[in-house]
Design a protein around this motif. Structure first.
Motif, mmCIF file in Angstrom:
data_model
loop_
_atom_site.group_PDB
_atom_site.id
_atom_site.type_symbol
_atom_site.label_atom_id
_atom_site.label_comp_id
_atom_site.label_asym_id
_atom_site.label_seq_id
_atom_site.Cartn_x
_atom_site.Cartn_y
_atom_site.Cartn_z
ATOM 1 N N SER A 1 -10.361 36.907 30.744
ATOM 2 C CA SER A 1 -11.562 37.910 30.280
ATOM 3 C C SER A 1 -12.598 38.250 31.453
ATOM 4 O O SER A 1 -12.410 37.372 32.716
ATOM 5 N N ILE A 2 -13.318 39.214 31.192
ATOM 6 C CA ILE A 2 -14.341 39.590 32.325
ATOM 7 C C ILE A 2 -15.399 38.270 32.516
ATOM 8 O O ILE A 2 -15.643 38.080 33.659
ATOM 9 N N PHE A 3 -15.695 37.614 31.587
ATOM 10 C CA PHE A 3 -16.427 36.453 31.616
ATOM 11 C C PHE A 3 -15.939 35.556 32.478
ATOM 12 O O PHE A 3 -16.496 34.829 33.374
ATOM 13 N N ALA A 4 -14.641 35.147 32.450
ATOM 14 C CA ALA A 4 -13.978 33.983 33.091
ATOM 15 C C ALA A 4 -13.903 34.449 34.600
ATOM 16 O O ALA A 4 -14.174 33.737 35.538
ATOM 17 N N ASP A 5 -13.568 35.722 34.887
ATOM 18 C CA ASP A 5 -13.578 36.238 36.172
ATOM 19 C C ASP A 5 -15.097 36.247 36.827
ATOM 20 O O ASP A 5 -15.132 35.953 38.133
ATOM 21 N N ILE B 1 -17.727 34.019 36.178
ATOM 22 C CA ILE B 1 -18.349 32.939 36.381
ATOM 23 C C ILE B 1 -17.525 32.146 37.589
ATOM 24 O O ILE B 1 -18.220 31.584 38.681
ATOM 25 N N ARG B 2 -16.137 32.564 37.532
ATOM 26 C CA ARG B 2 -15.258 31.836 38.681
ATOM 27 C C ARG B 2 -15.775 32.579 40.110
ATOM 28 O O ARG B 2 -16.188 31.851 41.100
ATOM 29 N N PHE B 3 -16.018 33.758 39.900
ATOM 30 C CA PHE B 3 -16.885 34.633 41.371
ATOM 31 C C PHE B 3 -18.182 33.829 41.619
ATOM 32 O O PHE B 3 -18.299 33.743 42.665
ATOM 33 N N LEU B 4 -18.837 34.036 40.704
ATOM 34 C CA LEU B 4 -20.253 33.455 40.984
ATOM 35 C C LEU B 4 -20.417 32.129 41.316
ATOM 36 O O LEU B 4 -20.965 31.677 42.269
ATOM 37 N N ARG B 5 -19.693 31.129 40.941
ATOM 38 C CA ARG B 5 -19.495 29.729 41.295
ATOM 39 C C ARG B 5 -19.049 29.693 42.928
ATOM 40 O O ARG B 5 -19.461 28.966 43.638
ATOM 41 N N GLY B 6 -18.161 30.562 43.007
ATOM 42 C CA GLY B 6 -17.499 30.562 44.477
ATOM 43 C C GLY B 6 -18.551 31.111 45.434
ATOM 44 O O GLY B 6 -18.452 30.335 46.532
ATOM 45 N N ILE C 1 -26.401 30.594 27.928
ATOM 46 C CA ILE C 1 -27.915 30.708 28.560
ATOM 47 C C ILE C 1 -28.297 29.749 29.832
ATOM 48 O O ILE C 1 -28.673 30.513 30.600
ATOM 49 N N LYS C 2 -27.562 28.619 29.830
ATOM 50 C CA LYS C 2 -27.565 28.023 31.185
ATOM 51 C C LYS C 2 -26.967 28.830 32.284
ATOM 52 O O LYS C 2 -27.618 28.752 33.617
ATOM 53 N N ILE C 3 -25.993 29.253 31.977
ATOM 54 C CA ILE C 3 -25.291 30.028 33.071
ATOM 55 C C ILE C 3 -25.898 31.290 33.511
ATOM 56 O O ILE C 3 -26.181 31.420 34.811
ATOM 57 N N ILE D 1 -26.941 37.766 30.090
ATOM 58 C CA ILE D 1 -25.504 37.337 29.364
ATOM 59 C C ILE D 1 -24.810 38.481 28.910
ATOM 60 O O ILE D 1 -23.559 38.628 29.122
ATOM 61 N N ASP D 2 -25.660 39.776 28.926
ATOM 62 C CA ASP D 2 -24.892 41.096 28.603
ATOM 63 C C ASP D 2 -23.831 41.321 29.742
ATOM 64 O O ASP D 2 -22.562 41.875 29.585
ATOM 65 N N LEU D 3 -24.550 41.253 31.019
ATOM 66 C CA LEU D 3 -23.616 41.305 32.181
ATOM 67 C C LEU D 3 -22.575 40.563 32.522
ATOM 68 O O LEU D 3 -21.369 40.948 32.851
ATOM 69 N N LEU D 4 -22.750 39.267 32.212
ATOM 70 C CA LEU D 4 -21.720 38.324 32.366
ATOM 71 C C LEU D 4 -20.463 38.556 31.330
ATOM 72 O O LEU D 4 -19.317 38.275 31.939
ATOM 73 N N LEU D 5 -20.648 38.960 30.296
ATOM 74 C CA LEU D 5 -19.683 39.506 29.128
ATOM 75 C C LEU D 5 -19.240 40.442 29.225
ATOM 76 O O LEU D 5 -17.807 40.871 28.981
ATOM 77 N N THR D 6 -19.794 41.792 29.994
ATOM 78 C CA THR D 6 -19.236 43.082 29.719
ATOM 79 C C THR D 6 -19.169 43.682 31.152
ATOM 80 O O THR D 6 -18.412 44.976 30.954
ATOM 81 N N VAL D 7 -19.440 43.361 32.094
ATOM 82 C CA VAL D 7 -19.516 43.906 33.530
ATOM 83 C C VAL D 7 -18.735 42.929 34.391
ATOM 84 O O VAL D 7 -19.132 42.103 34.676
ATOM 85 N N ASP D 8 -17.883 43.678 35.250
ATOM 86 C CA ASP D 8 -16.957 43.017 36.304
ATOM 87 C C ASP D 8 -17.996 43.130 37.661
ATOM 88 O O ASP D 8 -17.981 43.953 38.238
#
Length: 257
Positions: free
Chosen positions: A2-6, A8-13, A50-52, A60-67
Motif C-alpha cells: 500500500s501507499i501507506f506502507a511505502d 512509513i518505511r520511507f519516513l522511518r528510513g 495519529i501518532k505517526i 493522515i490524508d497524505l500518508l494514506l493517499t500520496v506517494d
C-alpha cells in the motif's frame, strides 16, 4: 504493497530509525505489530495513524493517499493537502457549532486536537453572526492577552494555510512548546513568524514553522459577567497634549532667540 506502507518505511528510513526503535519508543507497540503495517499485511488503527502523523508532521490524508517519495521531504509541508481536515458541524437551524475547549481540558489539547473522540466530547454553542468557517473557543490564561483575562474565551476561525496569516491580526497559536497562546502577528519569513502579546510587558518572540500545530484567527470573544472594558481617561490625554504643546513652544522660542 500500500501507499501507506511505502510512506512509513520511507519516513522511518529518513529519520534513521530501526523498526524496533520506532515501534517501541515512538508508537509504544511491538516491533512485530509494526512490521505488519510496513509490509501491508495489516492496517494501522486510527490511534496509531495519529501518532505517526504527529511524529512526522505529515497529515493522515497524505500518508494514506500520496506517494511522498516523489516529493522533496522539505517541501511536504508546503503541499496544500498537508493539513488535518476539520469538519464543520452545524445545528438544526444551519448555524455553525463552536466547540468550547474548557479550562480543565486545555492542558490535554495538544494530545487530543486530532482525536475525534476528544473533539466530539467538547461542548458546543452557536453564534449566528459567525458563519462560513470552522470555529473553536479557547480559554484565556494569564495577563498577556488583554482585554481577555481568566474566565474569558477567545473564539478563533481555523486557518488552513499559514500563508493566509496577515501582520497586525491576532491569532490563537497552538504550538508544540507553548500549547495554546493568543498573540498578534508581527512578521514572518521562510522559517518562522514573529509574534507579540498585546500586553507590552512581554517581548516579541519567534515561532518556528515546525512547532506550529494549528492556527485560529481571532473572530470574537466571550467575557465573564464581571468584565469591565478599560476606560480611557481622555482628560489625561488632553493634559499630556497640552504639556507637549508647551514644550514645543518653548523649544521654538529658544531656537529663534
Amino acid at each position: 504493497m500500500s501507499i501507506f506502507a511505502d510512506n512509513i518505511r520511507f519516513l522511518r528510513g529518513k529519520r534513521g530509525l530501526s523498526q524496533h526503535a520506532f515501534a517501541n519508543d515512538i508508537l509504544i507497540i511491538s516491533r512485530d505489530r509494526y512490521s505488519k503495517y510496513e509490509s501491508g499485511r495489516s492496517e494501522a488503527p486510527y490511534e496509531v495513524l495519529i501518532k505517526i502523523s504527529k511524529y512526522f508532521n505529515i497529515s493522515i490524508d497524505l500518508l494514506l493517499t500520496v506517494d511522498i517519495r516523489k516529493y522533496p521531504l522539505e517541501d511536504i509541508l508546503k503541499l496544500p493537502d498537508n493539513r488535518i481536515v476539520l469538519p464543520v458541524v452545524v445545528d438544526q437551524l444551519g448555524n455553525n457549532s463552536i466547540e468550547i475547549v474548557p479550562q480543565k481540558a486545555s492542558m490535554g489539547y495538544l494530545s487530543g486536537y486530532s482525536d475525534p473522540e476528544y473533539i466530539e466530547n467538547l461542548q458546543r454553542i452557536t453564534l449566528p453572526f459567525l458563519t462560513n468557517g470552522k470555529y473553536r473557543a479557547f480559554p484565556a490564561q494569564g495577563d498577556s492577552m488583554p482585554p481577555f483575562k481568566d474566565g474569558s474565551y477567545i473564539i478563533g476561525k481555523y486557518v488552513e494555510n499559514i500563508n493566509e496569516l496577515k501582520p497586525g491580526n491576532s491569532y490563537v497559536f497552538v504550538t508544540l512548546n507553548d500549547g495554546i497562546s493568543y498573540k498578534r502577528l508581527i512578521s514572518g519569513n521562510k522559517k518562522s513568524i514573529t509574534v507579540s502579546a498585546d500586553n507590552s510587558f512581554y517581548k516579541p518572540y519567534d515561532i518556528p514553522f515546525e512547532e506550529i500545530v494549528e492556527v485560529w484567527q481571532y473572530a470574537s470573544g466571550i467575557f465573564p459577567e464581571d468584565f469591565e472594558p478599560k476606560i480611557v481617561d481622555n482628560s489625561n490625554i488632553q493634559h499630556i497634549l497640552l504639556e507637549l504643546r508647551r514644550d514645543v513652544t518653548e523649544i521654538n522660542k529658544k531656537l529663534f532667540q
